[in-house]
Scaffold this motif. Structure first.
Motif, PDB file in Angstrom:
ATOM      1  N   LYS A 240       8.641   7.666 -15.139  1.00  0.00           N
ATOM      2  CA  LYS A 240       8.936   8.750 -16.203  1.00  0.00           C
ATOM      3  C   LYS A 240       7.557   9.264 -16.913  1.00  0.00           C
ATOM      4  O   LYS A 240       7.441  10.356 -17.291  1.00  0.00           O
ATOM      5  CB  LYS A 240       9.772   8.075 -17.164  1.00  0.00           C
ATOM      6  CG  LYS A 240      11.211   7.443 -16.619  1.00  0.00           C
ATOM      7  CD  LYS A 240      11.971   6.781 -17.643  1.00  0.00           C
ATOM      8  CE  LYS A 240      13.142   6.246 -17.150  1.00  0.00           C
ATOM      9  NZ  LYS A 240      14.124   5.550 -17.986  1.00  0.00           N
TER      10      LYS A 240
ATOM     11  N   ASP B 277       5.950  11.708 -14.648  1.00  0.00           N
ATOM     12  CA  ASP B 277       6.936  12.857 -14.666  1.00  0.00           C
ATOM     13  C   ASP B 277       6.233  13.891 -15.832  1.00  0.00           C
ATOM     14  O   ASP B 277       6.377  15.106 -15.743  1.00  0.00           O
ATOM     15  CB  ASP B 277       8.154  12.643 -14.597  1.00  0.00           C
ATOM     16  CG  ASP B 277       8.612  12.173 -13.148  1.00  0.00           C
ATOM     17  OD1 ASP B 277       7.998  12.359 -12.381  1.00  0.00           O
ATOM     18  OD2 ASP B 277       9.791  11.765 -13.183  1.00  0.00           O
ATOM     19  N   ARG B 278       6.328  13.245 -16.874  1.00  0.00           N
ATOM     20  CA  ARG B 278       6.070  13.866 -18.250  1.00  0.00           C
ATOM     21  C   ARG B 278       4.626  14.604 -18.275  1.00  0.00           C
ATOM     22  O   ARG B 278       4.431  15.502 -18.561  1.00  0.00           O
ATOM     23  CB  ARG B 278       6.126  12.951 -19.430  1.00  0.00           C
ATOM     24  CG  ARG B 278       5.984  13.792 -20.886  1.00  0.00           C
ATOM     25  CD  ARG B 278       6.688  14.590 -21.147  1.00  0.00           C
ATOM     26  NE  ARG B 278       6.555  15.164 -22.461  1.00  0.00           N
ATOM     27  CZ  ARG B 278       6.781  16.547 -22.904  1.00  0.00           C
ATOM     28  NH1 ARG B 278       7.314  17.315 -22.028  1.00  0.00           N
ATOM     29  NH2 ARG B 278       6.762  16.705 -24.223  1.00  0.00           N
TER      30      ARG B 278
ATOM     31  N   ASN C 111      11.275   4.265 -24.349  1.00  0.00           N
ATOM     32  CA  ASN C 111      11.655   3.643 -23.297  1.00  0.00           C
ATOM     33  C   ASN C 111      11.490   1.976 -23.420  1.00  0.00           C
ATOM     34  O   ASN C 111      11.799   0.837 -22.485  1.00  0.00           O
ATOM     35  CB  ASN C 111      11.291   3.863 -21.870  1.00  0.00           C
ATOM     36  CG  ASN C 111      11.780   5.197 -21.596  1.00  0.00           C
ATOM     37  OD1 ASN C 111      12.692   5.275 -20.791  1.00  0.00           O
ATOM     38  ND2 ASN C 111      11.030   6.240 -21.521  1.00  0.00           N
TER      39      ASN C 111
END
Length: 367
Positions: free
Chosen positions: A72, A75-76, A206
């Motif tokens: 994640k 990806d960011r 998260n």
């Protein structure tokens, strides 16, 4: 002519804690578990590394069961890089530059926030950091195979296009407009800080409580270190007069960003003179002062990026005054003459390497 290129922005601060922890990779995570108040923290972290934006991006997560957050985070990072880069056609920043002097460009919230923050740091440093330095950096192109020392007339012509006061933002429409044709945003000196902060936000959103984000040297240490009873991470400070990964000293911090601007990152040698990549918006040449490198310690990495360039432009004496007046940051100055000057907040925590050629001096002794 010699070209020294070390990526989009070279490695700046070396986290000693990372190097130590990496040596534990052969031990099982279950055996390396350390209990904390809210989660199980691993001595041997989940790790991921990719070559992005011309540099190595490394992320480590120490919370058990949070390995999936690594993807994640990356990806960011990739999402933001695609929007911000000026080295590839089609990015939002590239569109802003193409429409300079023509029309405002509607951008994403991410690019608008980055541009707005960049404008703030440009104003705050009175152009020491200038987000419109693009025409000058493109002209010299230091760090790339076609780097060269331009003719004076070329520099004079491009300097007319460098002026942060001619960047116009529309908060309601989320548009960015450069008033003169030929103007260029170059957010490379601050984009890594912005992306680092966004990566940390993904971790926190998260449920990650302990980790390290390293965007080619923009370091953010999150939470308590499992290797130190104080909870602080031991972070090495790059020696700007030596090759990458050479440490001048270290500090211990947590929940903080450390960013360095230095003359070692990228440079060009012409007729025996070395030109580094940090440019003055007044002269069109690299800044010339006694600083070899300055490290900014701050709560956000974007502040560290923006302020490290701005403070570098001021020289040691004025730069130190600026840092002390702000109160929200600390700084470590390393000079070309092997002297180190520390702001008040790091005087008691900076540890000089035993074999270091440097001497820590008091700013009051600086003439």
């Amino acid at each position: 002519m010699k070209i020294n290129k070390k990526g989009w922005l070279a490695l700046l601060v070396i986290p000693i804690a990372m190097l130590t922890l990496a040596s534990c990779s052969s031990t099982s995570k279950k055996e390396n578990k350390v209990e904390s108040k809210n989660t199980s923290v691993l001595k041997d972290p989940y790790k991921k590394e990719e070559f992005l934006m011309g540099t190595y991006v490394r992320v480590q997560i120490f919370d058990e069961g949070k390995e999936d957050v690594l993807d994640k985070v990356f990806d960011r990072i990739k999402e933001l890089d695609k929007k911000i880069t000026v080295n590839q056609k089609g990015s939002e920043v590239d569109q802003i530059n193409e429409q300079a002097g023509i029309k405002p460009v509607k951008v994403s919230d991410d690019v608008y926030r980055l541009t707005k923050d960049s404008l703030y740091f440009s104003e705050d440093s009175k152009g020491g950091f200038d987000l419109t330095i693009g025409p000058i950096t493109s002209l010299w192109h230091i760090g790339f195979d076609d780097a060269r020392k331009p003719e004076q007339k070329e520099i004079d012509d491009k300097l007319k296009l460098v002026d942060y006061k001619k960047v116009k933002l529309d908060e309601k429409e989320k548009t960015v407009y450069l008033e003169e044709k030929g103007m260029e945003l170059d957010l490379g000196a601050i984009a890594k800080g912005f992306i680092t902060d966004e990566a940390v936000k993904v971790l926190e959103d998260n449920g990650v409580t302990t980790g390290i984000v390293d965007l080619g040297g923009n370091i953010y240490v999150l939470g308590d270190s499992p290797k130190n009873k104080t909870g602080n991470w031991k972070v090495g400070i790059q020696d700007p007069n030596e090759a990458r990964n050479t440490i001048a000293g270290s500090v211990e911090k947590k929940d903080m960003s450390l960013v360095t601007s230095g003359i070692y990152e990228r440079n060009l040698e012409v007729d025996g003179k070395v030109y580094h990549h940090l440019f003055s918006s007044e002269t069109g040449y690299p800044f010339e002062n006694e600083i070899a490198g300055v490290t900014i310690i701050s709560e956000t990495s974007i502040a560290g990026d923006g302020l490290s360039t701005g403070v570098f432009s001021m020289g040691v004496k004025d730069g130190m005054k600026y840092v002390e007046d702000r109160k929200d940051i600390d700084a470590i100055f390393i000079t070309k003459s092997d002297d180190i000057y520390l702001s008040s907040g790091v005087k008691d925590i900076f540890k000089l390497n035993e074999d270091s050629p440097y001497k820590v001096k008091d700013i009051k002794d600086l003439k």
